[in-house]
Scaffold this motif. Structure first.
Motif, PDB file in Angstrom:
ATOM      1  N   GLY A  62     -13.255   1.034   0.010  1.00  0.00           N
ATOM      2  CA  GLY A  62     -13.780  -0.238  -0.484  1.00  0.00           C
ATOM      3  C   GLY A  62     -15.290  -0.338  -0.455  1.00  0.00           C
ATOM      4  N   PRO A  63     -15.935  -0.047   0.689  1.00  0.00           N
ATOM      5  CA  PRO A  63     -17.392  -0.126   0.736  1.00  0.00           C
ATOM      6  C   PRO A  63     -18.090   0.932  -0.141  1.00  0.00           C
ATOM      7  CG  PRO A  63     -16.467  -0.272   2.943  1.00  0.00           C
ATOM      8  CD  PRO A  63     -15.349   0.129   2.039  1.00  0.00           C
ATOM      9  N   LYS A  64     -17.398   2.013  -0.466  1.00  0.00           N
ATOM     10  CA  LYS A  64     -18.029   3.104  -1.225  1.00  0.00           C
ATOM     11  C   LYS A  64     -17.984   2.889  -2.735  1.00  0.00           C
ATOM     12  CE  LYS A  64     -17.009   6.750   2.162  1.00  0.00           C
ATOM     13  NZ  LYS A  64     -16.253   8.007   2.418  1.00  0.00           N
ATOM     14  N   HIS A  65     -17.039   2.089  -3.210  1.00  0.00           N
ATOM     15  CA  HIS A  65     -16.837   1.947  -4.651  1.00  0.00           C
ATOM     16  C   HIS A  65     -16.915   0.482  -5.068  1.00  0.00           C
ATOM     17  CE1 HIS A  65     -15.680   6.173  -4.960  1.00  0.00           C
ATOM     18  NE2 HIS A  65     -14.932   5.983  -3.873  1.00  0.00           N
ATOM     19  N   GLN A  66     -17.464   0.249  -6.243  1.00  0.00           N
ATOM     20  CA  GLN A  66     -17.647  -1.110  -6.731  1.00  0.00           C
ATOM     21  C   GLN A  66     -16.324  -1.836  -6.889  1.00  0.00           C
ATOM     22  OE1 GLN A  66     -20.514  -2.658  -7.039  1.00  0.00           O
ATOM     23  NE2 GLN A  66     -19.505  -4.554  -7.643  1.00  0.00           N
ATOM     24  N   GLN A  67     -15.305  -1.120  -7.419  1.00  0.00           N
ATOM     25  CA  GLN A  67     -13.985  -1.712  -7.605  1.00  0.00           C
ATOM     26  C   GLN A  67     -12.936  -0.616  -7.546  1.00  0.00           C
ATOM     27  OE1 GLN A  67     -12.803  -3.738 -11.415  1.00  0.00           O
ATOM     28  NE2 GLN A  67     -12.801  -5.566 -10.113  1.00  0.00           N
ATOM     29  N   LEU A  68     -11.750  -0.966  -7.058  1.00  0.00           N
ATOM     30  CA  LEU A  68     -10.692   0.023  -6.878  1.00  0.00           C
ATOM     31  C   LEU A  68      -9.419  -0.369  -7.620  1.00  0.00           C
ATOM     32  CD1 LEU A  68     -10.820   0.712  -3.014  1.00  0.00           C
ATOM     33  CD2 LEU A  68     -11.772   2.150  -4.811  1.00  0.00           C
ATOM     34  N   GLU A  69      -8.794   0.639  -8.227  1.00  0.00           N
ATOM     35  CA  GLU A  69      -7.396   0.530  -8.635  1.00  0.00           C
ATOM     36  C   GLU A  69      -6.593   1.356  -7.643  1.00  0.00           C
ATOM     37  OE1 GLU A  69      -6.655   1.648 -12.638  1.00  0.00           O
ATOM     38  OE2 GLU A  69      -8.298   0.442 -13.459  1.00  0.00           O
ATOM     39  N   VAL A  70      -5.559   0.756  -7.064  1.00  0.00           N
ATOM     40  CA  VAL A  70      -4.828   1.406  -5.984  1.00  0.00           C
ATOM     41  C   VAL A  70      -3.403   1.722  -6.431  1.00  0.00           C
ATOM     42  CG1 VAL A  70      -4.028   1.234  -3.605  1.00  0.00           C
ATOM     43  CG2 VAL A  70      -6.235   0.256  -4.255  1.00  0.00           C
ATOM     44  N   LEU A  71      -3.043   2.987  -6.316  1.00  0.00           N
ATOM     45  CA  LEU A  71      -1.690   3.451  -6.607  1.00  0.00           C
ATOM     46  C   LEU A  71      -1.120   4.053  -5.329  1.00  0.00           C
ATOM     47  CD1 LEU A  71       0.671   4.317  -8.510  1.00  0.00           C
ATOM     48  CD2 LEU A  71      -0.605   6.433  -8.918  1.00  0.00           C
ATOM     49  N   CYS A  72       0.019   3.563  -4.880  1.00  0.00           N
ATOM     50  CA  CYS A  72       0.663   4.048  -3.657  1.00  0.00           C
ATOM     51  C   CYS A  72       2.028   4.649  -3.979  1.00  0.00           C
ATOM     52  CB  CYS A  72       0.853   2.915  -2.649  1.00  0.00           C
ATOM     53  SG  CYS A  72      -0.666   2.275  -1.961  1.00  0.00           S
ATOM     54  N   ASP A  73       2.400   5.638  -3.174  1.00  0.00           N
ATOM     55  CA  ASP A  73       3.748   6.183  -3.247  1.00  0.00           C
ATOM     56  C   ASP A  73       4.735   5.076  -2.888  1.00  0.00           C
ATOM     57  OD1 ASP A  73       5.726   7.999  -3.612  1.00  0.00           O
ATOM     58  OD2 ASP A  73       5.031   9.414  -2.102  1.00  0.00           O
ATOM     59  N   ASP A  74       5.909   5.112  -3.495  1.00  0.00           N
ATOM     60  CA  ASP A  74       6.923   4.110  -3.184  1.00  0.00           C
ATOM     61  C   ASP A  74       7.150   4.037  -1.674  1.00  0.00           C
ATOM     62  OD1 ASP A  74       7.478   3.123  -5.679  1.00  0.00           O
ATOM     63  OD2 ASP A  74       8.972   4.648  -6.143  1.00  0.00           O
ATOM     64  N   SER A  75       7.017   2.849  -1.116  1.00  0.00           N
ATOM     65  CA  SER A  75       7.133   2.673   0.327  1.00  0.00           C
ATOM     66  C   SER A  75       7.638   1.271   0.601  1.00  0.00           C
ATOM     67  CB  SER A  75       5.761   2.879   0.995  1.00  0.00           C
ATOM     68  OG  SER A  75       5.730   2.314   2.278  1.00  0.00           O
ATOM     69  N   LYS A  76       8.767   1.166   1.281  1.00  0.00           N
ATOM     70  CA  LYS A  76       9.313  -0.166   1.587  1.00  0.00           C
ATOM     71  C   LYS A  76       8.377  -0.991   2.463  1.00  0.00           C
ATOM     72  CE  LYS A  76      14.213   0.956   0.971  1.00  0.00           C
ATOM     73  NZ  LYS A  76      15.547   1.036   1.621  1.00  0.00           N
ATOM     74  N   PRO A  77       7.762  -0.403   3.517  1.00  0.00           N
ATOM     75  CA  PRO A  77       6.832  -1.223   4.304  1.00  0.00           C
ATOM     76  C   PRO A  77       5.671  -1.753   3.473  1.00  0.00           C
ATOM     77  CG  PRO A  77       7.417   0.767   5.497  1.00  0.00           C
ATOM     78  CD  PRO A  77       7.969   0.921   4.120  1.00  0.00           C
ATOM     79  N   LEU A  78       5.103  -0.906   2.589  1.00  0.00           N
ATOM     80  CA  LEU A  78       3.973  -1.360   1.784  1.00  0.00           C
ATOM     81  C   LEU A  78       4.402  -2.380   0.738  1.00  0.00           C
ATOM     82  CD1 LEU A  78       1.796   1.833   1.134  1.00  0.00           C
ATOM     83  CD2 LEU A  78       1.470   0.006   2.798  1.00  0.00           C
ATOM     84  N   GLN A  79       5.557  -2.171   0.132  1.00  0.00           N
ATOM     85  CA  GLN A  79       6.024  -3.135  -0.853  1.00  0.00           C
ATOM     86  C   GLN A  79       6.285  -4.492  -0.199  1.00  0.00           C
ATOM     87  OE1 GLN A  79       9.347  -0.965  -2.467  1.00  0.00           O
ATOM     88  NE2 GLN A  79       8.133  -0.056  -4.122  1.00  0.00           N
ATOM     89  N   GLY A  80       6.696  -4.454   1.071  1.00  0.00           N
ATOM     90  CA  GLY A  80       6.968  -5.705   1.781  1.00  0.00           C
ATOM     91  C   GLY A  80       5.721  -6.530   2.043  1.00  0.00           C
ATOM     92  N   ILE A  81       4.546  -5.868   2.132  1.00  0.00           N
ATOM     93  CA  ILE A  81       3.315  -6.607   2.455  1.00  0.00           C
ATOM     94  C   ILE A  81       2.274  -6.489   1.345  1.00  0.00           C
ATOM     95  CG2 ILE A  81       3.655  -6.427   4.950  1.00  0.00           C
ATOM     96  CD1 ILE A  81       1.042  -4.241   3.334  1.00  0.00           C
TER      97      ILE A  81
END
Length: 306
Positions: free
Chosen positions: A144-163
């Motif tokens: 985040g501090p290194k780049h002006q803006q981020l597009e984030v792609l994550c591997d399918d993950s139930k914990p991450l999808q939950g939050i």
């Protein structure tokens, strides 16, 4: 790939030991928790409890299992060894024993201040999972501090999808903000172009690269790293995120002997207050002053004797 990736690893039992302070002690101390974080009580507890539960099947295993159950249900009835004085910590687990005295004395306060978490099934399901914690660190205190803006792609993950929705507040957010991490404050930033997306490595070469790095990290930072992978360790070390949780750098590993002795004095003092049902916070700043004077004088006497 040099300089273009970052990863975070965690010893799960050490991370769990850190949660012991967060869910057994902080609910009682939260009105002035910064005092204890600043002096490192959370680090003393995490490191010492970790050594007590580090060995699977060890003497504190049953106690650790009940602690885990409580941290998922937030119901003291699920952990009688912890709250009901039906068992004791191993003889060599001094810190864990004092934490148990503290938890039993303040059990009603812990129950009252964690009551709101009991009915949050989604939170309870993933409360001990480290995936979302790691992602937050990598984004707000990494990319985040290194780049002006981020597009984030994550591997399918139930914990991450939950939050995942909790990250929506960072969409289009351009300012820096302070991130409080126990006894330190860092400047953080995260500007997302849109919601976090999820995919599978079969369809996304970037996720294949991420899987490769994660697999190497799991092997090289595990308990028995394969000798044939050791030449890659130096390359990975340069990209290891500072928020990693490993026994040699986390817990009480970086505390001085004086800091450990002073915090042990404070922990015993708090456990004594718990047994009496006394106010856990009144005058604690002065107690810390006394603790450090006492620990420093003991250290000086030992140096003089040598």
């Amino acid at each position: 790939m040099e300089g273009r990736y970052s990863f975070l690893v965690a010893d799960k039992r050490l991370a769990f030991a850190g949660k012991v302070f967060e869910y057994l002690m902080e609910p009682v101390l939260e009105d002035n928790s910064l005092l204890f974080y600043r002096h490192g009580l959370h680090r003393l507890v995490a490191g010492a409890v970790y050594r007590s539960i580090a060995t699977a099947g060890g003497p504190a295993e049953d106690l650790a299992l009940q602690l885990e159950t409580f941290m998922r249900s937030f119901d003291p009835a699920d952990a009688p060894v912890v709250f009901a004085a039906t068992g004791e910590a191993p003889a060599d687990a001094r810190v864990l024993g004092e934490v148990l005295r503290f938890a039993r004395g303040y059990s009603e306060r812990i129950k009252a201040r964690t009551e709101h978490l009991k009915d949050d099934a989604e939170y309870a399901k993933w409360v001990l999972d480290l995936t979302s914690t790691a992602l937050m660190s990598l984004l707000v205190n990494g990319f985040g501090p290194k780049h002006q803006q981020l597009e984030v792609l994550c591997d399918d993950s139930k914990p991450l999808q939950g939050i995942a929705s909790t990250f929506d507040g960072f969409i289009g957010r351009d300012e820096e903000f302070p991130l409080h991490g126990g006894n330190r404050v860092v400047s953080a930033r995260l500007n997302l172009a849109g919601p976090i997306r999820f995919g599978q490595s079969d369809d996304n070469p970037t996720l294949q690269i991420a899987d490769l790095i994660a697999g190497l990290a799991a092997q090289l930072y595990g308990r028995n790293p394969p000798a044939e992978l050791q030449p890659l360790k130096a390359d990975l070390d340069r990209h290891l995120h500072e928020d990693h949780i490993l026994p040699e750098t986390a817990g009480d590993s970086q505390m001085t002997a004086v800091e450990k002795q002073a915090n042990m004095f404070v922990l015993r003092h708090l456990a004594g207050r718990a047994a009496l049902g006394a106010d856990p916070l009144k005058g604690m700043a002065k107690v810390y002053v006394q603790a450090f004077k006492r620990a420093s004088s003991v250290g000086q006497r030992l140096r003089n004797r040598r």
